[in-house]
Design a protein around this motif. Structure first.
Motif, PDB file in Angstrom:
ATOM      1  N   ARG A 178      23.930  40.006  44.435  1.00 23.87           N
ATOM      2  CA  ARG A 178      24.652  39.099  43.556  1.00 23.87           C
ATOM      3  C   ARG A 178      23.692  38.438  42.581  1.00 23.87           C
ATOM      4  O   ARG A 178      22.470  38.445  42.782  1.00 23.87           O
ATOM      5  N   ARG A 234      18.643  35.307  53.025  1.00 24.69           N
ATOM      6  CA  ARG A 234      19.914  35.765  52.464  1.00 24.69           C
ATOM      7  C   ARG A 234      20.641  36.697  53.437  1.00 24.69           C
ATOM      8  O   ARG A 234      20.082  37.217  54.383  1.00 24.69           O
ATOM      9  N   LEU A 274      30.503  41.734  48.708  1.00 25.36           N
ATOM     10  CA  LEU A 274      29.671  41.207  47.628  1.00 25.36           C
ATOM     11  C   LEU A 274      30.522  40.451  46.607  1.00 25.36           C
ATOM     12  O   LEU A 274      30.154  39.362  46.149  1.00 25.36           O
ATOM     13  N   ALA A 275      31.655  41.024  46.254  1.00 23.60           N
ATOM     14  CA  ALA A 275      32.522  40.405  45.249  1.00 23.60           C
ATOM     15  C   ALA A 275      33.059  39.062  45.715  1.00 23.60           C
ATOM     16  O   ALA A 275      33.167  38.105  44.926  1.00 23.60           O
ATOM     17  N   GLY A 305      31.599  37.137  47.922  1.00 21.50           N
ATOM     18  CA  GLY A 305      30.499  36.229  48.198  1.00 21.50           C
ATOM     19  C   GLY A 305      30.191  36.017  49.659  1.00 21.50           C
ATOM     20  O   GLY A 305      29.397  35.128  49.994  1.00 21.50           O
ATOM     21  N   ASP A 344      25.149  38.446  50.331  1.00 20.73           N
ATOM     22  CA  ASP A 344      24.369  38.280  49.113  1.00 20.73           C
ATOM     23  C   ASP A 344      23.865  39.606  48.565  1.00 20.73           C
ATOM     24  O   ASP A 344      23.589  39.715  47.368  1.00 20.73           O
ATOM     25  N   HIS A 396      30.131  44.565  37.764  1.00 26.58           N
ATOM     26  CA  HIS A 396      30.337  43.281  38.448  1.00 26.58           C
ATOM     27  C   HIS A 396      29.336  42.209  38.050  1.00 26.58           C
ATOM     28  O   HIS A 396      29.466  41.064  38.492  1.00 26.58           O
ATOM     29  N   TRP A 406      26.112  42.361  38.840  1.00 24.35           N
ATOM     30  CA  TRP A 406      25.156  42.263  39.938  1.00 24.35           C
ATOM     31  C   TRP A 406      23.793  42.808  39.506  1.00 24.35           C
ATOM     32  O   TRP A 406      23.618  43.237  38.369  1.00 24.35           O
TER      33      TRP A 406
END
Length: 295
Positions: free
Chosen positions: A87, A99, A146-147, A149, A152, A169, A171
């Motif tokens: 991210r 993370r 990931l989208a 959250g 990480d 995205h 990223w």
């Protein structure tokens, strides 16, 4: 016509593209072999050893851990086709400290390679990163997490084109494993206890795969057309960019191995697994061109 069982042990073009081209372009038939392609992703080593196997990372680990005397007969690439997607706000592998990261199991090829890459960045994979272990797949759940959250970063393979997904995205592509760790990988391996390396069916498969490797290097149009079968979520331009960056430039044409790279890789994998390196690169990678293979 000869017959053979050929099992793949991972998904994605890095495992399947050469085989797919050999099949679709009738190279197997031309070489006089009927190939029964098997999904061996969840098979244990004892079941795998009775046929030929695509995927050398797993067989290196298996020879080290299980003592099965696998040998590799050709090599497609030295650069593992795995990436770390992250991210925004994470700009390096070292930034993964503390993370949340999804990874493959440590006893798998990509899981072991991930741990090596993390250690190179100064991270202890068991203590410095909050890992969630998951089996390889299409990585759709990783992208969802990931989208939203809930993680990480994620280790992903080439069932997606990572740079295209990252751009979509917003990223980051933190690392391409092939830039950090080289191991002769993806090819045909056999256990001589059950299947001789010079078995006519085995040699026919290897000849067909060498022909497919030359298609990958010399015929971008045909390769991209077949590659789109694996990367259906992407546009043709995205597939072509992935081909040019990670396949055309990374795959061999002769299937042979650089023994120094092989030796370093075996040493690194054995150290990560905490086991002795009980065989040499020359004992594992038998990729010299035998009679009957095209030069």
């Amino acid at each position: 016509m000869h017959t053979i069982d050929l099992a793949y042990v991972g998904r994605g073009p890095h495992e399947e593209l050469v085989t797919y081209i050999a099949d679709q372009e009738d190279f197997y038939a031309d070489e006089g072999v009927h190939v029964a392609l098997r999904d061996g992703c969840t098979w244990d080593a004892q079941r795998l050893r009775r046929g030929a196997v695509i995927g050398l990372g797993r067989t290196v680990l298996s020879r080290l851990i299980d003592g099965i005397p696998w040998v590799a007969l050709n090599v497609n690439t030295y650069r593992p086709l795995f990436w770390i997607l992250a991210r925004p706000g994470i700009s390096s592998v070292a930034d993964l400290a503390g993370r949340r990261l999804t990874v493959h199991p440590p006893h798998t090829g990509p899981g072991c390679f991930t741990r090596i890459v993390l250690r190179q960045a100064g991270l202890d994979p068991d203590h410095d990163v909050r890992t969630t272990v998951r089996w390889p797949g299409d990585f759709g759940m990783d992208l969802r997490r990931l989208a939203e959250g809930s993680i990480d970063a994620a280790v992903v393979g080439d069932t997606i084109a990572p740079e295209a997904v990252a751009a979509e995205h917003g990223w980051q592509v933190l690392a391409f494993f092939g830039d950090h760790f080289r191991i002769p990988t993806v090819g045909v391996a056999v256990d001589p206890t059950h299947l001789r390396p010079d078995d006519p069916a085995v040699e026919a498969v290897v000849r067909a795969h060498l022909r497919a490797l030359r298609v990958i290097r010399d015929d971008p149009g045909t390769t991209v057309r077949h590659l789109r079968t694996f990367l259906g979520r992407h546009t043709e331009d995205e597939v072509r960019a992935h081909y040019e960056a990670y396949i055309a430039r990374q795959f061999t044409t002769d299937g042979r191995v650089d023994s120094a790279i092989g030796a370093d890789a075996i040493t690194a994998v054995a150290a990560e697994l905490g086991v002795p390196a009980t065989f040499t690169a020359a004992e594992f990678y038998r990729t010299a061109t035998p009679a009957g293979r095209p030069q």
